[in-house]
Design a protein around this motif. Structure first.
Motif, PDB file in Angstrom:
ATOM      1  N   THR A   1      19.770   0.687  24.509  1.00  0.00           N
ATOM      2  CA  THR A   1      20.708   0.529  23.397  1.00  0.00           C
ATOM      3  C   THR A   1      22.096   0.743  23.976  1.00  0.00           C
ATOM      4  O   THR A   1      22.381   1.808  24.528  1.00  0.00           O
TER       5      THR A   1
ATOM      6  N   LEU B   1      19.359  -6.066   8.986  1.00  0.00           N
ATOM      7  CA  LEU B   1      20.719  -5.593   8.750  1.00  0.00           C
ATOM      8  C   LEU B   1      21.592  -6.749   8.279  1.00  0.00           C
ATOM      9  O   LEU B   1      21.406  -7.888   8.684  1.00  0.00           O
TER      10      LEU B   1
ATOM     11  N   ASP C   1      16.796   5.792  10.343  1.00  0.00           N
ATOM     12  CA  ASP C   1      15.776   5.196  11.204  1.00  0.00           C
ATOM     13  C   ASP C   1      16.452   4.610  12.442  1.00  0.00           C
ATOM     14  O   ASP C   1      17.500   3.954  12.336  1.00  0.00           O
ATOM     15  N   SER C   2      15.851   4.820  13.606  1.00  0.00           N
ATOM     16  CA  SER C   2      16.447   4.352  14.847  1.00  0.00           C
ATOM     17  C   SER C   2      16.451   2.830  14.921  1.00  0.00           C
ATOM     18  O   SER C   2      15.498   2.161  14.510  1.00  0.00           O
ATOM     19  N   LEU C   3      17.525   2.274  15.472  1.00  0.00           N
ATOM     20  CA  LEU C   3      17.661   0.831  15.661  1.00  0.00           C
ATOM     21  C   LEU C   3      17.459   0.451  17.130  1.00  0.00           C
ATOM     22  O   LEU C   3      17.743  -0.679  17.521  1.00  0.00           O
ATOM     23  N   SER C   4      16.960   1.381  17.922  1.00  0.00           N
ATOM     24  CA  SER C   4      16.732   1.113  19.349  1.00  0.00           C
ATOM     25  C   SER C   4      15.524   0.204  19.531  1.00  0.00           C
ATOM     26  O   SER C   4      14.601   0.217  18.715  1.00  0.00           O
TER      27      SER C   4
ATOM     28  N   ALA D   1      19.596  -3.776  22.533  1.00  0.00           N
ATOM     29  CA  ALA D   1      20.317  -3.717  21.254  1.00  0.00           C
ATOM     30  C   ALA D   1      21.779  -3.419  21.569  1.00  0.00           C
ATOM     31  O   ALA D   1      22.088  -2.439  22.245  1.00  0.00           O
TER      32      ALA D   1
ATOM     33  N   VAL E   1      25.817   2.059   9.594  1.00  0.00           N
ATOM     34  CA  VAL E   1      25.030   2.564  10.723  1.00  0.00           C
ATOM     35  C   VAL E   1      25.734   3.795  11.288  1.00  0.00           C
ATOM     36  O   VAL E   1      26.938   3.980  11.100  1.00  0.00           O
TER      37      VAL E   1
ATOM     38  N   HIS F   1      15.831  -5.623  12.204  1.00  0.00           N
ATOM     39  CA  HIS F   1      15.916  -4.471  11.308  1.00  0.00           C
ATOM     40  C   HIS F   1      16.496  -4.830   9.932  1.00  0.00           C
ATOM     41  O   HIS F   1      16.824  -3.935   9.152  1.00  0.00           O
TER      42      HIS F   1
ATOM     43  N   ASP G   1      20.191   3.544  11.100  1.00  0.00           N
ATOM     44  CA  ASP G   1      20.636   2.893   9.871  1.00  0.00           C
ATOM     45  C   ASP G   1      20.912   3.948   8.809  1.00  0.00           C
ATOM     46  O   ASP G   1      20.875   5.164   9.081  1.00  0.00           O
TER      47      ASP G   1
ATOM     48  N   THR H   1      19.070  -7.868  16.924  1.00  0.00           N
ATOM     49  CA  THR H   1      18.819  -6.544  16.350  1.00  0.00           C
ATOM     50  C   THR H   1      18.960  -6.570  14.840  1.00  0.00           C
ATOM     51  O   THR H   1      18.167  -5.941  14.129  1.00  0.00           O
TER      52      THR H   1
END
Length: 861
Positions: free
Chosen positions: A124, A163, A114-117, A196, A169, A161, A110, A157
């Motif tokens: 992912t 979003l 920070d990872s969105l996995s 994701a 992203v 998170h 993001d 996802t």
């Protein structure tokens, strides 16, 4: 009918005493059925997903696996030229065809990096939005991506998170980092198992994931009306020629299903193994229950024999009661198993894997297996007590209830127990003395089984000695009450042995695994201290995470305060050894020459530093012996995605190490000579060392340098040791949690034994109360008896488990894990915890005993 009526009457007359045994059957059957329902539901979920996402025919690029995993060692998916799509569209029988690009090696972050996995380990996936994806995804907000600055994300996802449309992203790949803003959200039309998903338009996906235009990873083909998938596959394959993977929808789904099925089977059989342990423990509970019921009904059975009942009728009557118990417990267990499956699904949901109860799958075989297993185990467990009941003489009608003959363990039983225990000990000794791990594992398995059975059989003999020692240490301080508790535990060694054995099994496994886990951590820690000469290790956060991209490597090399940075790559090659043997897809490690300093590998010939000279390599000792290789020997190495080299062996390393065990090394420069730059594998790890006295500063600087790459983690040696400890600890905690089922059943066994023992001693308790024993003293006596039985089981289990664990560590020593460490805090904690288990198990029986009416108790026949 007479036998059945008698059995029904006795069953319901003692329904309270049967309840705990029924609970043991229920728990064991519930765990089995819950496991089967859970894994069947996961299979259903993935089957629906694979069926929905597979086009009629799929053409994949050369190098793609059967399961659709399309990411190569270089971090880029293998691709095919756009001309393949043009050819496919011209094939007769094709209704439509479209090209797609996707990769599972991308990391998405993001705006805060920070990872969105997913945290569950699910992949992912970043791919191009197309008509095939629109079959399984429905746009719920915004619009599909159009242009390089847009991306669409799956709704799950986005929710996780927080979003929303317009958020930025970044997609990080081996090509570079691509940023875009969220243009839309899409919801799965089938259950999302936790992946994701991010969508770009096709042109952007080609650029961001592959780094070149006019290429595809897949071509999705839809058949025209009346054309079968098999016919279409044949036509497409004939048109495009060799070098591509062509699969029908069924073939693609089957390949994916097989891949997922391997993981699910490991999970299923592991959980069923723990259910089996619970069943084994439950057998002791059932044997004890029926043994005590038969003993208490000795006079009744004697009267039945006196009025004409045959031995077979008595035997059948007891077995019929067991059958009723098995049916009731199993039926309740099948129902509870569905609840267990739903609970497991909810638990998986907390880790990020979404499983819908709409897909809950209860195959007819599940309740059938549960019922058969529960009933068969219960009836078999009751066979010996039933056989003993059939031997009751009519003269027993003239005696008080009870079975005095049970007070001492049989001599034959003791002899058999000693022989089995001795055989088990011999098996463990042979395992510890084995030269090969495979051979030793067989002896270990045999030794574990025989020693366990031996301890179970010899339990009554051990009960007398162990309980007396425990009584002298713990109970004598409580005066007469303590001595009575000791004598109550000793009055029936067979019962005490069986009750303690149920607890022994679970605690033996706990102790064994604790010793093995602690020894693994201690061995690896010692090896790290001895071998690792680098300060920092940089790698993916997850075992299956992406390799280190060139951009991240450059960021590491640019970090101030570092004295050296070492790249570490692993690839595969086809070897032809000097003895003429060909070895396909053999791993070879390419590293910078500084790796000889970063990892102090023991060599048996030559110097490891020489293996990093041009066109040179090292092999490990066992490989050299197997193929008659010495210093100066030359091996033909056909590198994957590259050309063939003739490498000279400059060093032979020891095969005994833990770190990089069995690795064969060459230099990165040699690898680059034979593998094109765009095909080079990415780094598995990167090692970095700080300048003298700047470790803390360099550590902070490295973390700052990799802030834009959250998929990687920087660890110093302390971090690495702690991570190793945590990983083994998490695995052990999971196993302990599953073993808790067996321990719960064992606790129920202690409760049941005490409850039935209180009933058996009703008149005795009444007489003791009449001559002055207070309720408080009575309850204390029963609690101490319970504690002694629990500690007896704990001593046997912990002693046996430590023996197993020490033997297993000797086998691990053959793999380089040479340190034996006994986790005394854990062992002590389990032993003390067993005393509390005993106290807990005695609460209800002690309370019920204290409430007895003295006169009614004395009047009991």
């Amino acid at each position: 009918m007479t036998v059945l009526r008698t059995s029904m009457r006795n069953f319901f007359a003692h329904k309270g005493r049967m309840a705990l045994s029924a609970v043991a059957v229920l728990l064991s059957v519930a765990f089995v059925c819950g496991t089967l329902v859970f894994t069947d539901t996961m299979n259903t979920t993935f089957d629906k997903l694979f069926a929905a996402t597979s086009s009629d025919v799929t053409v994949s690029a050369k190098g793609a696996s059967d399961t659709g995993e399309t990411t190569a060692d270089n971090g880029r998916p293998p691709v095919m030229p756009a001309s393949v799509l043009d050819k496919v569209r011209k094939v007769q029988g094709v209704k439509s065809a479209e090209g797609s690009v996707f990769s599972s090696a991308a990391t998405v972050v993001d705006a805060d990096k920070d990872s969105l996995s997913p945290s569950s380990g699910a992949p992912t996936i970043v791919g191009s939005w197309n008509a095939n994806e629109a079959r399984t995804m429905k746009i719920t907000e915004g619009a599909a991506p159009k242009g390089a600055d847009q991306v669409m994300v799956d709704e799950d996802t986005a929710d996780k998170h927080h979003l929303k449309l317009g958020d930025e992203v970044g997609v990080i790949t081996a090509v570079g980092t691509h940023t875009a803003k969220i243009s839309g959200l899409a919801a799965f039309q089938v259950t999302n198992p936790g992946a994701a998903i991010f969508y770009l338009d096709t042109a952007t996906a080609q650029k961001a994931l592959v780094g070149q235009p006019d290429v595809y990873t897949n071509v999705n083909v839809t058949a025209a009306a009346g054309v079968s998938d098999a016919q279409l596959k044949k036509s497409v394959a004939a048109e495009i020629g060799a070098g591509y993977k062509v699969q029908t929808a069924k073939e693609a789904a089957d390949a994916n299903r097989a891949d997922v099925g391997d993981f699910l089977n490991v999970m299923k059989y592991a959980m069923l193994g723990f259910a089996g342990i619970a069943f084994l423990v439950g057998i002791f509970l059932i044997i004890n229950t029926f043994s005590m019921l038969v003993a208490q009904r000795t006079r009744e059975i004697g009267l039945m024999r006196a009025i004409g009942s045959s031995r077979k009728q008595i035997n059948r009557s007891v077995l019929a009661e067991a059958l009723l118990l098995g049916v009731v417990g199993s039926a309740l267990g099948v129902g509870a198993g569905v609840g267990v499956a739903v609970g497991l699904m909810k638990l998986m949901g907390l880790t990020g894997m979404k499983l819908s109860t709409d897909d809950l799958t209860v195959a007819w075989t599940t309740p059938a297996i549960g019922m058969i297993l529960g009933v068969v185990v219960t009836v078999l467990a009751a066979y010996l007590p039933a056989r003993r009941a059939g031997k009751v003489s009519p003269m027993a009608a003239l005696r008080d209830a009870g079975a005095p003959a049970d007070a001492k363990a049989g001599v034959v039983r003791a002899v058999i127990g000693v022989l089995l225990t001795g055989a088990g000990g011999a098996g463990l000794y042979l395992a510890s003395a084995a030269d090969k791990a495979a051979e030793g594992s067989l002896w270990l398995g045999l030794g574990v089984v025989l020693s366990l059975i031996g301890f179970v059989v010899i339990g009554p003999l051990l009960a007398g000695a162990v309980v007396r020692v425990l009584g002298a240490v713990l109970l004598r301080a409580f005066g007469p009450v303590g001595r009575m508790a000791e004598r109550n535990a000793l009055r029936n060694p067979r019962r005490t042995g069986a009750t303690g054995a149920a607890l022994m099994i679970g605690l033996a496994l706990v102790a064994c695994l604790s010793v093995v886990g602690s020894s693994m951590v201690a061995s690896a820690t010692e090896e790290l201290d001895k071998s690792v000469g680098t300060d920092f290790i940089i790698q993916s956060k997850n075992d299956n995470g992406p390799r280190v991209t060139p951009q991240a490597v450059q960021a590491i090399k640019s970090t101030p305060g570092l004295s050296r940075v070492t790249e570490y790559k692993v690839t595969q090659a086809d070897f032809t050894t000097p003895d003429g043997e060909k070895l396909d897809r053999t791993a070879i490690t390419a590293a910078d020459p500084t790796y000889a300093t970063d990892l102090r590998v023991e060599t048996v010939a030559g110097k490891l530093a020489d293996a990093y000279r041009p066109d040179s390599m090292s092999v490990h000792e066992k490989f050299a012996e197997d193929h008659r290789i010495g210093l100066g020997s030359r091996i033909t190495v056909a590198f994957r995605n590259g050309s063939t080299a003739r490498l000279t062996v400059r060093a032979i390393t020891s095969s005994d190490g833990v770190i990089d065990q069995g690795a064969m090394y060459t230099s990165v420069s040699t690898l680059k000579k034979y593998v094109p730059a765009d095909k080079l594998p990415l780094d598995e790890l990167v090692f970095a060392s700080a300048k003298e006295g700047q470790q803390d500063t360099a550590y902070t600087a490295l973390k700052t340098a990799l802030h834009d790459y959250p998929q990687y983690v920087v660890r110093d040696q302390t971090d690495y040791k702690q991570e190793l400890k945590d990983q083994i600890g998490q695995l052990l905690n999971l196993i302990y949690g599953l073993l808790a089922l067996a321990i719960i059943v064992a606790v129920l066994g202690v409760v049941n034994t005490l409850a039935l023992s209180v009933v058996e001693r009703t008149r005795e308790i009444g007489l003791m109360r009449a001559i002055g024993l207070s309720r408080r003293q009575l309850r204390r006596m029963i609690r101490m008896e319970s504690v002694v039985i629990a500690l007896f089981g704990a001593l046997l289990g912990l002693g046996l488990g430590m023996g197993w664990g020490a033997t297993a560590q000797q086998l691990l020593a053959l793999q380089g894990l040479k340190v034996l460490e006994i986790p005394w805090p854990t062992i002590t904690g389990v032993f003390v915890g067993s005393a509390f288990v005993g106290l807990f198990a005695a609460l209800v029986p002690a309370f019920r005993a204290g409430r007895m009416n003295v006169l009614n108790a004395i009047a009991t026949d």
